[in-house]
Write a protein that holds these residues in place. Structure first.
Motif, PDB file in Angstrom:
ATOM      1  N   LEU A   1       0.839  -1.202   0.000  1.00  0.00           N
ATOM      2  CA  LEU A   1       0.000   0.000   0.000  1.00  0.00           C
ATOM      3  C   LEU A   1       0.877   1.256   0.000  1.00  0.00           C
ATOM      4  CD1 LEU A   1      -2.635  -0.945   2.738  1.00  0.00           C
ATOM      5  CD2 LEU A   1      -3.044  -0.765   0.274  1.00  0.00           C
TER       6      LEU A   1
ATOM      7  N   ARG B   1       1.002   6.436   3.286  1.00  0.00           N
ATOM      8  CA  ARG B   1      -0.011   6.990   4.187  1.00  0.00           C
ATOM      9  C   ARG B   1      -1.083   5.954   4.515  1.00  0.00           C
ATOM     10  NH1 ARG B   1      -2.870  12.760   3.364  1.00  0.00           N
ATOM     11  NH2 ARG B   1      -0.808  13.411   4.039  1.00  0.00           N
ATOM     12  N   GLN B   2      -1.527   5.193   3.516  1.00  0.00           N
ATOM     13  CA  GLN B   2      -2.533   4.164   3.764  1.00  0.00           C
ATOM     14  C   GLN B   2      -1.989   3.097   4.706  1.00  0.00           C
ATOM     15  OE1 GLN B   2      -3.982   2.661   0.019  1.00  0.00           O
ATOM     16  NE2 GLN B   2      -4.859   4.634  -0.573  1.00  0.00           N
ATOM     17  N   ARG B   3      -0.740   2.710   4.490  1.00  0.00           N
ATOM     18  CA  ARG B   3      -0.107   1.700   5.341  1.00  0.00           C
ATOM     19  C   ARG B   3      -0.016   2.198   6.786  1.00  0.00           C
ATOM     20  NH1 ARG B   3       4.100   1.052   2.369  1.00  0.00           N
ATOM     21  NH2 ARG B   3       5.413   2.544   3.437  1.00  0.00           N
TER      22      ARG B   3
ATOM     23  N   THR C   1      -8.559   7.945   4.217  1.00  0.00           N
ATOM     24  CA  THR C   1      -7.395   7.127   3.883  1.00  0.00           C
ATOM     25  C   THR C   1      -7.613   5.682   4.304  1.00  0.00           C
ATOM     26  OG1 THR C   1      -5.938   9.048   4.103  1.00  0.00           O
ATOM     27  CG2 THR C   1      -4.892   6.879   4.195  1.00  0.00           C
TER      28      THR C   1
ATOM     29  N   ARG D   1     -10.100   4.000   1.826  1.00  0.00           N
ATOM     30  CA  ARG D   1      -9.453   3.647   0.560  1.00  0.00           C
ATOM     31  C   ARG D   1      -8.498   2.472   0.736  1.00  0.00           C
ATOM     32  NH1 ARG D   1      -9.194   9.191   0.114  1.00  0.00           N
ATOM     33  NH2 ARG D   1      -6.999   9.233   0.715  1.00  0.00           N
ATOM     34  N   ALA D   2      -7.738   2.489   1.815  1.00  0.00           N
ATOM     35  CA  ALA D   2      -6.757   1.427   2.055  1.00  0.00           C
ATOM     36  C   ALA D   2      -7.442   0.078   2.240  1.00  0.00           C
ATOM     37  CB  ALA D   2      -5.918   1.762   3.286  1.00  0.00           C
TER      38      ALA D   2
END
Length: 179
Positions: free
Chosen positions: A128, A131-133, A163, A166-167
Motif C-alpha cells: 500500500l 499513508r494508507q499503510r 485514507t 481507501r486502504a
C-alpha cells in the motif's frame, strides 16, 4: 494492546522526576510495541529497532523542551512514524539508483513476529502507499482512535477516515485476487 498516556512517576519532595527515570520506565513498558510498529512500517527488524531506539533517544534529548510530559506515548508514536517515513524516503532514493529491488529478509525473529499465516496480509499491507499503510497499522495494530492517528501522523481526522477507507478497499481487492 491499547495503551494510554504515560504519566510521569509522582514527584518526591517537590522535585520533578528525572528524564532518566521516566524515559527508562517508558522504554521498559513500550519498547517492544514501538519496535513492532516500526517493523510493520519499514519491513525489517534491524531498521525497526534502530527507529524505535532513535525515538526513545529523541524523547530523552528533548526532555526539557517537552511541553506536556503526560503525552509522552503519543509523542513517541509520532517519532516512530516520522522515523519510519525518513527510512522509507531514503530507501526510495537509493532504490532509484539500484538495478534490482531488495526482497524483505525474513529472519527467524521476524517470522515469529508475523507468523506464517499473516505473511500474506503483511505483504499486501506493505504494498500500500505509505499513508494508507501508516493509517492501517496505527488503527488495527495499535488500536488507536481516529483522533490519535491524526495526531501521530500530523493530519486531520477526515484524512485518517478517508485514507483508511481507501486502504481497506484496496487491501480487500488485493487479498481477494490472491485467493
Amino acid at each position: 494492546m491499547r495503551s494510554e498516556t504515560v504519566h510521569p512517576p509522582p514527584r518526591s519532595g517537590g522535585v520533578e522526576s528525572s528524564a532518566d527515570t521516566v524515559v527508562t520506565e517508558l522504554f521498559l513498558a513500550h519498547r517492544l510495541a514501538m519496535v513492532r510498529l516500526a517493523f510493520l512500517l519499514v519491513g525489517d527488524q534491524e531498521t525497526a529497532e534502530d527507529v524505535a531506539q532513535d525515538a526513545f533517544a529523541e524523547v530523552y534529548r528533548r526532555w526539557n523542551r517537552l511541553a506536556d510530559r503526560g503525552q509522552l506515548l503519543p509523542y513517541l508514536r509520532t517519532a516512530v512514524v516520522n522515523g519510519c517515513r525518513m527510512v522509507l524516503r531514503r530507501r526510495t532514493i537509493v532504490g532509484r539508483f539500484r538495478a534490482h529491488r531488495e526482497v524483505p529478509f525474513w529472519s527467524a525473529e521476524a517470522a515469529a513476529l508475523l507468523g506464517e499465516t499473516r505473511r500474506e496480509v503483511f505483504l499486501a499491507v506493505r504494498a500500500l502507499p505509505r499513508r494508507q499503510r501508516e493509517v492501517l497499522v496505527l488503527r488495527f495494530y495499535l488500536d488507536l482512535s481516529e483522533a490519535e492517528i491524526a495526531q501521530a501522523m500530523g493530519v486531520s481526522r477526515g484524512t485518517v477516515k478517508s485514507t483508511a477507507s481507501r486502504a481497506l478497499k484496496v487491501l480487500a481487492a488485493k487479498l481477494q485476487e490472491e485467493r
